[in-house]
Design a protein around this motif. Structure first.
Motif, PDB file in Angstrom:
ATOM      1  N   PHE A 282       0.861  -1.180   0.000  1.00  0.00           N
ATOM      2  CA  PHE A 282       0.000   0.000   0.000  1.00  0.00           C
ATOM      3  C   PHE A 282       0.901   1.236   0.000  1.00  0.00           C
ATOM      4  CE2 PHE A 282      -2.939   3.115   2.026  1.00  0.00           C
ATOM      5  CZ  PHE A 282      -3.888   3.115   1.024  1.00  0.00           C
ATOM      6  N   ASP A 283       1.325   1.628  -1.198  1.00  0.00           N
ATOM      7  CA  ASP A 283       2.287   2.721  -1.351  1.00  0.00           C
ATOM      8  C   ASP A 283       1.676   3.885  -2.122  1.00  0.00           C
ATOM      9  OD1 ASP A 283       2.128   1.337  -3.742  1.00  0.00           O
ATOM     10  OD2 ASP A 283       4.294   1.074  -3.979  1.00  0.00           O
ATOM     11  N   HIS A 284       0.490   4.288  -1.737  1.00  0.00           N
ATOM     12  CA  HIS A 284      -0.188   5.395  -2.405  1.00  0.00           C
ATOM     13  C   HIS A 284       0.548   6.710  -2.180  1.00  0.00           C
ATOM     14  CE1 HIS A 284      -4.337   3.680  -3.563  1.00  0.00           C
ATOM     15  NE2 HIS A 284      -3.486   2.695  -3.440  1.00  0.00           N
ATOM     16  N   ASP A 285       0.304   7.658  -3.066  1.00  0.00           N
ATOM     17  CA  ASP A 285       1.065   8.908  -3.077  1.00  0.00           C
ATOM     18  C   ASP A 285       0.978   9.684  -1.763  1.00  0.00           C
ATOM     19  OD1 ASP A 285       1.922   8.424  -5.634  1.00  0.00           O
ATOM     20  OD2 ASP A 285       0.458   9.730  -6.607  1.00  0.00           O
ATOM     21  N   PHE A 286      -0.154   9.600  -1.059  1.00  0.00           N
ATOM     22  CA  PHE A 286      -0.276  10.393   0.158  1.00  0.00           C
ATOM     23  C   PHE A 286       0.652   9.896   1.272  1.00  0.00           C
ATOM     24  CE2 PHE A 286      -3.221   7.025   1.332  1.00  0.00           C
ATOM     25  CZ  PHE A 286      -3.147   6.966   2.722  1.00  0.00           C
ATOM     26  N   LEU A 287       1.221   8.690   1.092  1.00  0.00           N
ATOM     27  CA  LEU A 287       2.155   8.148   2.068  1.00  0.00           C
ATOM     28  C   LEU A 287       3.612   8.414   1.698  1.00  0.00           C
ATOM     29  CD1 LEU A 287       0.522   4.661   2.752  1.00  0.00           C
ATOM     30  CD2 LEU A 287       0.556   6.631   4.279  1.00  0.00           C
ATOM     31  N   LYS A 288       3.837   9.151   0.606  1.00  0.00           N
ATOM     32  CA  LYS A 288       5.192   9.346   0.088  1.00  0.00           C
ATOM     33  C   LYS A 288       5.680  10.779   0.273  1.00  0.00           C
ATOM     34  CE  LYS A 288       4.533   5.955  -3.639  1.00  0.00           C
ATOM     35  NZ  LYS A 288       4.517   5.755  -5.103  1.00  0.00           N
ATOM     36  N   GLU A 289       7.013  10.904   0.361  1.00  0.00           N
ATOM     37  CA  GLU A 289       7.628  12.226   0.251  1.00  0.00           C
ATOM     38  C   GLU A 289       7.306  12.759  -1.147  1.00  0.00           C
ATOM     39  OE1 GLU A 289       9.489  13.986   2.324  1.00  0.00           O
ATOM     40  OE2 GLU A 289      10.306  12.628   3.826  1.00  0.00           O
ATOM     41  N   ASN A 290       6.894  14.024  -1.236  1.00  0.00           N
ATOM     42  CA  ASN A 290       6.474  14.537  -2.548  1.00  0.00           C
ATOM     43  C   ASN A 290       7.471  15.476  -3.203  1.00  0.00           C
ATOM     44  OD1 ASN A 290       6.144  16.905  -1.097  1.00  0.00           O
ATOM     45  ND2 ASN A 290       3.920  16.732  -0.948  1.00  0.00           N
ATOM     46  N   LYS A 291       8.625  15.652  -2.567  1.00  0.00           N
ATOM     47  CA  LYS A 291       9.638  16.519  -3.184  1.00  0.00           C
ATOM     48  C   LYS A 291      11.005  16.217  -2.576  1.00  0.00           C
ATOM     49  CE  LYS A 291       8.588  20.249   0.091  1.00  0.00           C
ATOM     50  NZ  LYS A 291       8.161  21.664   0.235  1.00  0.00           N
ATOM     51  N   GLY A 292      12.033  16.801  -3.178  1.00  0.00           N
ATOM     52  CA  GLY A 292      13.385  16.641  -2.670  1.00  0.00           C
ATOM     53  C   GLY A 292      14.029  15.338  -3.096  1.00  0.00           C
ATOM     54  N   LYS A 293      15.217  15.090  -2.548  1.00  0.00           N
ATOM     55  CA  LYS A 293      15.984  13.919  -2.982  1.00  0.00           C
ATOM     56  C   LYS A 293      15.372  12.611  -2.498  1.00  0.00           C
ATOM     57  CE  LYS A 293      19.400  14.062   0.794  1.00  0.00           C
ATOM     58  NZ  LYS A 293      20.861  14.095   1.086  1.00  0.00           N
ATOM     59  N   TYR A 294      14.461  12.690  -1.532  1.00  0.00           N
ATOM     60  CA  TYR A 294      13.800  11.487  -1.046  1.00  0.00           C
ATOM     61  C   TYR A 294      12.385  11.341  -1.600  1.00  0.00           C
ATOM     62  CZ  TYR A 294      17.688  11.439   2.224  1.00  0.00           C
ATOM     63  OH  TYR A 294      18.947  11.421   2.777  1.00  0.00           O
ATOM     64  N   LYS A 295      12.098  12.059  -2.669  1.00  0.00           N
ATOM     65  CA  LYS A 295      10.776  11.983  -3.291  1.00  0.00           C
ATOM     66  C   LYS A 295      10.430  10.528  -3.628  1.00  0.00           C
ATOM     67  CE  LYS A 295       8.008  13.804  -7.118  1.00  0.00           C
ATOM     68  NZ  LYS A 295       7.980  14.698  -8.311  1.00  0.00           N
ATOM     69  N   GLY A 296       9.243  10.106  -3.234  1.00  0.00           N
ATOM     70  CA  GLY A 296       8.786   8.747  -3.490  1.00  0.00           C
ATOM     71  C   GLY A 296       9.019   7.789  -2.342  1.00  0.00           C
ATOM     72  N   ASN A 297       9.872   8.188  -1.400  1.00  0.00           N
ATOM     73  CA  ASN A 297      10.109   7.355  -0.220  1.00  0.00           C
ATOM     74  C   ASN A 297       8.952   7.489   0.767  1.00  0.00           C
ATOM     75  OD1 ASN A 297      12.569   6.728  -1.324  1.00  0.00           O
ATOM     76  ND2 ASN A 297      13.797   7.505   0.352  1.00  0.00           N
ATOM     77  N   PRO A 298       8.837   6.551   1.711  1.00  0.00           N
ATOM     78  CA  PRO A 298       7.800   6.723   2.736  1.00  0.00           C
ATOM     79  C   PRO A 298       7.965   8.053   3.477  1.00  0.00           C
ATOM     80  CG  PRO A 298       8.694   4.500   2.806  1.00  0.00           C
ATOM     81  CD  PRO A 298       9.548   5.269   1.849  1.00  0.00           C
ATOM     82  N   PHE A 299       6.854   8.744   3.660  1.00  0.00           N
ATOM     83  CA  PHE A 299       6.830  10.022   4.380  1.00  0.00           C
ATOM     84  C   PHE A 299       6.875   9.704   5.865  1.00  0.00           C
ATOM     85  CE2 PHE A 299       4.033  13.873   5.606  1.00  0.00           C
ATOM     86  CZ  PHE A 299       5.165  14.627   5.921  1.00  0.00           C
ATOM     87  N   ARG A 300       8.042   9.780   6.435  1.00  0.00           N
ATOM     88  CA  ARG A 300       8.280   9.314   7.792  1.00  0.00           C
ATOM     89  C   ARG A 300       8.022  10.397   8.829  1.00  0.00           C
ATOM     90  NH1 ARG A 300      14.223   7.228   7.300  1.00  0.00           N
ATOM     91  NH2 ARG A 300      13.889   6.786   9.508  1.00  0.00           N
ATOM     92  N   THR A 301       7.934   9.974  10.081  1.00  0.00           N
ATOM     93  CA  THR A 301       7.700  10.926  11.166  1.00  0.00           C
ATOM     94  C   THR A 301       8.960  11.713  11.469  1.00  0.00           C
ATOM     95  OG1 THR A 301       6.105   9.364  12.098  1.00  0.00           O
ATOM     96  CG2 THR A 301       6.800  11.177  13.502  1.00  0.00           C
ATOM     97  N   PHE A 302      10.112  11.046  11.496  1.00  0.00           N
ATOM     98  CA  PHE A 302      11.386  11.688  11.786  1.00  0.00           C
ATOM     99  C   PHE A 302      12.434  11.273  10.771  1.00  0.00           C
ATOM    100  CE2 PHE A 302       9.627  12.205  16.053  1.00  0.00           C
ATOM    101  CZ  PHE A 302      10.149  13.441  16.444  1.00  0.00           C
ATOM    102  N   ALA A 303      13.369  12.159  10.501  1.00  0.00           N
ATOM    103  CA  ALA A 303      14.604  11.840   9.805  1.00  0.00           C
ATOM    104  C   ALA A 303      15.716  12.221  10.775  1.00  0.00           C
ATOM    105  CB  ALA A 303      14.728  12.611   8.499  1.00  0.00           C
ATOM    106  N   GLY A 304      16.195  11.235  11.521  1.00  0.00           N
ATOM    107  CA  GLY A 304      17.121  11.546  12.599  1.00  0.00           C
ATOM    108  C   GLY A 304      16.413  12.350  13.678  1.00  0.00           C
ATOM    109  N   LYS A 305      16.950  13.529  13.954  1.00  0.00           N
ATOM    110  CA  LYS A 305      16.348  14.411  14.958  1.00  0.00           C
ATOM    111  C   LYS A 305      15.257  15.284  14.362  1.00  0.00           C
ATOM    112  CE  LYS A 305      17.763  17.838  18.432  1.00  0.00           C
ATOM    113  NZ  LYS A 305      18.910  18.597  18.982  1.00  0.00           N
ATOM    114  N   LYS A 306      15.275  15.439  13.044  1.00  0.00           N
ATOM    115  CA  LYS A 306      14.356  16.369  12.383  1.00  0.00           C
ATOM    116  C   LYS A 306      12.945  15.800  12.316  1.00  0.00           C
ATOM    117  CE  LYS A 306      13.747  19.056   8.133  1.00  0.00           C
ATOM    118  NZ  LYS A 306      14.256  19.285   6.750  1.00  0.00           N
ATOM    119  N   TYR A 307      11.984  16.551  12.807  1.00  0.00           N
ATOM    120  CA  TYR A 307      10.583  16.145  12.772  1.00  0.00           C
ATOM    121  C   TYR A 307       9.987  16.502  11.419  1.00  0.00           C
ATOM    122  CZ  TYR A 307       5.566  16.152  13.845  1.00  0.00           C
ATOM    123  OH  TYR A 307       4.211  15.925  13.837  1.00  0.00           O
ATOM    124  N   LEU A 308       9.464  15.494  10.719  1.00  0.00           N
ATOM    125  CA  LEU A 308       8.849  15.700   9.411  1.00  0.00           C
ATOM    126  C   LEU A 308       7.327  15.680   9.482  1.00  0.00           C
ATOM    127  CD1 LEU A 308      11.144  13.355   7.258  1.00  0.00           C
ATOM    128  CD2 LEU A 308      11.430  15.799   7.706  1.00  0.00           C
TER     129      LEU A 308
END
Length: 325
Positions: A282-308
């Motif tokens: 279940f990899d629909h677009d609303f679950l993905k990063e929509n821009k940047g170098k990680y576009k298409g990856n799962p839109f995660r809660t954190f990237a290290g310390k950074k809150y997304l």
């Protein structure tokens, strides 16, 4: 109200079964018995009740939609990983839109030092729990000290009256290296097969569903160990395309750590029983990063310390079973 989703089904009765790694579903309270300090207001992640509730809302909306392109009804079974305790699972089920569905859950505290556990969410109209327990996974680190990893959740129940044995997994991580830690995941596979053999002493041709975040891909030794001479089939193997598709991404390569495997019994037509229909990520677009170098990856809660503010660093996976009237 969402109860109407379950009142009438089409002549082709479909039932979605899913697995979802929730990516550190912690509340904002400090538990002195686990290493959850990062997920507190003053911790490394600056985790607050507001952020927690936002994550709950995103996860609830996602769970409702899993597999909707194949089956318009919400899942009847959802295995989960990385839930801190029973309270976060109850909070999840109390969150709209899941609070309109007759869901309940099974959870056991595991020895994981971070306090993250597996669980099973189930729709009470369609699944009746007969028994459940946590199967310990006893593995040591190379220094001989026990790895306090997650237990394997075992549940037996009736899905529309049919006896089903479920295993929900979150196998030991690759943090110290995939090859270095491989033996731990192979051991986990052997633990499940041992339990299956014990079941088969008393039951001919059991129905098995083995799901989880296995921290290994379909072709990995641990998964192949699980499949060998077990009567299990992995319908997700063909979904993994390392340079294009998976359930989690690491260093621009896709992994399919999240999988659902089935006994061969589900590949036979049996009246008043379930048979396999389809499997997918279940990899629909609303679950993905929509821009940047990680576009298409799962839109995660954190990237290290950074809150997304995203949903999870894993996509859910699911299968659909057809009930043969």
């Amino acid at each position: 109200m969402l109860f109407s989703f379950f009142k009438k089904r089409t002549s082709k009765q479909l039932y979605t079964i899913a697995f979802y790694n929730l990516e550190n579903l912690f509340d904002a309270q400090d538990n002195k018995f686990t290493l959850d300090n990062d997920f507190t207001p003053n911790g490394f992640k600056k985790w607050t009740t507001k952020k927690y509730k936002r994550k709950l809302s995103g996860l609830a909306k996602t769970i409702l939609k899993i597999g909707h392109s194949t089956n318009r009804y919400p899942p009847v079974l959802i295995g989960v990983a990385e839930a801190e305790n029973k309270f976060v699972l109850q909070d999840l089920l109390n969150t709209s839109p899941l609070n309109d569905i007759n869901y309940s859950f099974i959870h056991y505290e595991s020895p994981d030092e971070r306090g993250i556990d597996t669980g099973l969410i189930y729709h009470q109209k369609y699944f009746k729990v007969l028994e459940s327990n946590a199967i310990p996974l006893l593995v040591n680190n190379p220094d001989g000290i026990r790895d306090t990893t997650r237990d394997i959740l075992y549940v037996r129940g009736l899905l529309n009256g049919e006896n089903i044995h479920l295993f929900v997994n979150h196998w030991p991580s690759r943090r110290e290296g995939a090859e270095t830690t491989e033996y731990k995941r192979v051991t986990a596979a052997e633990v499940i097969k041992k339990k299956m053999k014990a079941i088969e002493v008393h039951e001919a041709s059991p129905n098995y569903i083995v799901m989880g975040d296995f921290n290994d891909d379909p072709q990995s030794l641990s998964i192949q160990t699980l499949l060998e001479h077990s009567g299990l089939h992995n319908p997700m193997e063909s979904l993994h395309i390392p340079n294009a598709r998976g359930s989690a991404s690491y260093r621009k390569a896709w992994n399919l750590f999240d999988q659902i495997m089935l006994s061969h019994s589900f590949y036979k037509y049996r009246k008043a029983k379930h048979s396999f229909d389809t499997a997918n990520i279940f990899d629909h677009d609303f679950l993905k990063e929509n821009k940047g170098k990680y576009k298409g990856n799962p839109f995660r809660t954190f990237a290290g310390k950074k809150y997304l503010g995203g949903y999870s660093d894993h996509f859910p996976v699911y299968i659909v079973l057809k009930y043969n009237k």
